[in-house]
Design a protein around this motif. Sequence first.
Motif, short mmCIF file in Angstrom:
data_model
loop_
_atom_site.label_atom_id
_atom_site.label_comp_id
_atom_site.label_asym_id
_atom_site.label_seq_id
_atom_site.Cartn_x
_atom_site.Cartn_y
_atom_site.Cartn_z
N ILE A 57 43.03 -37.55 -15.51
CA ILE A 57 42.18 -36.46 -16.02
C ILE A 57 41.98 -35.46 -14.88
N ASN A 58 42.33 -34.21 -15.13
CA ASN A 58 42.06 -33.16 -14.12
C ASN A 58 40.67 -32.58 -14.33
N VAL A 59 40.00 -32.31 -13.24
CA VAL A 59 38.67 -31.68 -13.31
C VAL A 59 38.72 -30.37 -12.51
N THR A 60 38.45 -29.27 -13.19
CA THR A 60 38.59 -27.95 -12.55
C THR A 60 37.49 -27.72 -11.50
N TYR A 61 37.72 -26.73 -10.66
CA TYR A 61 36.72 -26.33 -9.65
C TYR A 61 36.28 -24.90 -9.92
N HIS A 62 35.01 -24.65 -9.82
CA HIS A 62 34.50 -23.30 -10.12
C HIS A 62 33.73 -22.76 -8.93
N ARG A 82 26.33 -21.28 -8.78
CA ARG A 82 27.54 -21.98 -9.19
C ARG A 82 27.24 -22.57 -10.56
N LYS A 83 27.95 -22.06 -11.59
CA LYS A 83 27.60 -22.46 -12.95
C LYS A 83 28.09 -23.85 -13.32
N ARG A 84 29.19 -24.27 -12.69
CA ARG A 84 29.75 -25.58 -13.05
C ARG A 84 30.00 -26.36 -11.76
N PRO A 85 28.93 -26.89 -11.15
CA PRO A 85 29.13 -27.65 -9.91
C PRO A 85 29.61 -29.07 -10.19
N LEU A 106 41.02 -28.29 -6.15
CA LEU A 106 40.38 -27.79 -4.93
C LEU A 106 40.89 -26.37 -4.73
N ILE A 107 39.99 -25.44 -4.45
CA ILE A 107 40.42 -24.04 -4.34
C ILE A 107 40.13 -23.49 -2.95
N CYS A 108 40.85 -22.42 -2.61
CA CYS A 108 40.59 -21.75 -1.32
C CYS A 108 39.30 -20.92 -1.42
N LEU A 132 44.72 -31.30 -6.87
CA LEU A 132 45.54 -30.13 -7.26
C LEU A 132 45.04 -28.97 -6.43
N VAL A 133 45.90 -28.42 -5.57
CA VAL A 133 45.43 -27.36 -4.67
C VAL A 133 45.78 -25.98 -5.23
N LEU A 134 44.78 -25.12 -5.22
CA LEU A 134 44.91 -23.79 -5.84
C LEU A 134 44.26 -22.75 -4.94
N ARG A 135 44.68 -21.53 -5.16
CA ARG A 135 44.01 -20.46 -4.40
C ARG A 135 42.67 -20.10 -5.02
N GLY A 136 42.62 -20.06 -6.37
CA GLY A 136 41.44 -19.53 -7.05
C GLY A 136 41.63 -18.04 -7.28
N ASP A 137 40.80 -17.49 -8.15
CA ASP A 137 40.90 -16.06 -8.46
C ASP A 137 39.87 -15.28 -7.67
N ALA A 138 39.96 -13.96 -7.76
CA ALA A 138 38.97 -13.11 -7.10
C ALA A 138 37.58 -13.40 -7.70
N ALA A 139 36.57 -13.33 -6.86
CA ALA A 139 35.20 -13.47 -7.37
C ALA A 139 34.90 -12.26 -8.25
N LYS A 140 33.90 -12.39 -9.14
CA LYS A 140 33.62 -11.29 -10.09
C LYS A 140 33.34 -9.95 -9.41
N ASN A 141 32.77 -10.02 -8.20
CA ASN A 141 32.42 -8.77 -7.52
C ASN A 141 33.56 -8.26 -6.62
N GLU A 142 34.73 -8.93 -6.66
CA GLU A 142 35.86 -8.50 -5.81
C GLU A 142 36.97 -7.88 -6.64
N ALA A 143 37.64 -6.88 -6.09
CA ALA A 143 38.78 -6.28 -6.80
C ALA A 143 40.00 -7.18 -6.68
N ALA A 144 40.14 -7.83 -5.54
CA ALA A 144 41.26 -8.75 -5.33
C ALA A 144 40.74 -9.96 -4.57
N PHE A 145 41.52 -11.04 -4.60
CA PHE A 145 41.06 -12.27 -3.96
C PHE A 145 40.80 -12.07 -2.46
N GLU A 146 39.64 -12.51 -2.02
CA GLU A 146 39.28 -12.44 -0.60
C GLU A 146 38.97 -13.85 -0.12
N PRO A 147 39.67 -14.33 0.90
CA PRO A 147 39.29 -15.66 1.41
C PRO A 147 37.94 -15.61 2.11
#
Length: 328
Positions: A57-62, A82-85, A106-108, A132-147
């Motif tokens: 079972i995969n469990v997503t990260y938010h 964090r809505k889904r910790p 796990l996300i960056c 499962l290693v992922l980058r993750g998407d841009a945060a809602k307040n970002e135009a593009a992904f920022e580490p």
Amino acid sequence: MELSLHTFILKMKVTDHINQSDKTLISFEILPPLKGKGIQSLYTHLDPLMEFKPSFINVTYHRSEHTFKKTQNGTFEKVVIRKRPGTESICASIMNKYEVDTVPHLICGGFSINETEDALINLNYLGCDNVLVLRGDAAKNEAAFEPEPGGHKYAIDLLKQVVNLNDGIYLEEDLKNTSKTKFCIGVAGYPEKHFEAPNMDADLKNLKAKVDAGADYIITQMFFDNAKYFEFVKSCRAIGINVPIIPGLKPIYTKKQLTILPKTFNIDLPAALSEAVTACKSDLDVEKIGEAWLLEQSKELKKAGVPVLHYYTLGRPLLVANVVKQLL
Ligand code: FAD
């Protein structure tokens, strides 16, 4: 009185599950419950799916989000929520309750490399050898992904950190006689190209780099046209990507998804599917179309001998359960 000790008998890697079976396996992805819902809501979601004995079972990260909250004096203050910790502890709870292997995502995004190391150490202590290693998407307040400052920019950088831990290399270089972790590492792949990549070849090159750096398998983004998956696998094999490529499948169950899914996940919906859904009079009719479509996709993929059918179950676990029941 006798002391009863619970022991995990599972603890298998995703690739062990695949290698030890000559059949197509089943796995599910779930999301942690929204904060305030409690773990029972997750069990209620999972219970009808467990009779199919999923291999994992995969469990997503938010990641956390910034939002603005009105204060008593009428001004707004920025708060982080964090809505889904709870990804790591949910994995441990599921392993404990159902005796099934779990794959935490796990996300960056939102993580410093030290926090990432701590999360991996926690997972190792909890007895979870998959990630499962992922980058993750841009945060809602970002135009593009920022580490995060000092965090990872791409999934491959996070992957290299996990590979290092598997070699006993921690961030503190002077640690001696370190214990090696043994994570089996999955990465994401995109049959319809990741939206930021300039073209498919560039995206595949970046995917190959993840595999060459140590990824053990790939799970794909959802797709609704199997031809796209078969073409993707062919292109991967042509450039020497030889790890298992697990198809990710999601049901359609509302008309709204006709616009939401392509926009959110940068995928196409086949004309036959979108026309059938558009012609539906109610969402109940859409569910029937979605179930039939998912079943046909699953049957064809199973016939083609895919290693695992991986279902994104958010929203409709019972629909997915109906499909899997008809497949067995
Ligand atoms: P990467 O592999 O880092 O790729 C991102 C982009 O950068 C791609 O366009 C790639 O071609 C490009 N790229 C990669 N390396 C380089 C480089 N060295 N130089 C230049 N360009 C490069 N998101 C979550 O937040 N939580 C989840 O739990 C989650 N689960 C997911 C599960 C699956 C199966 C999938 C398919 C996606 C999931 N996502 C999740 C979404 C994912 O985080 C996003 O799709 C994200 O935009 C990309 O992640 P990635 O790991 O593919 O990134």
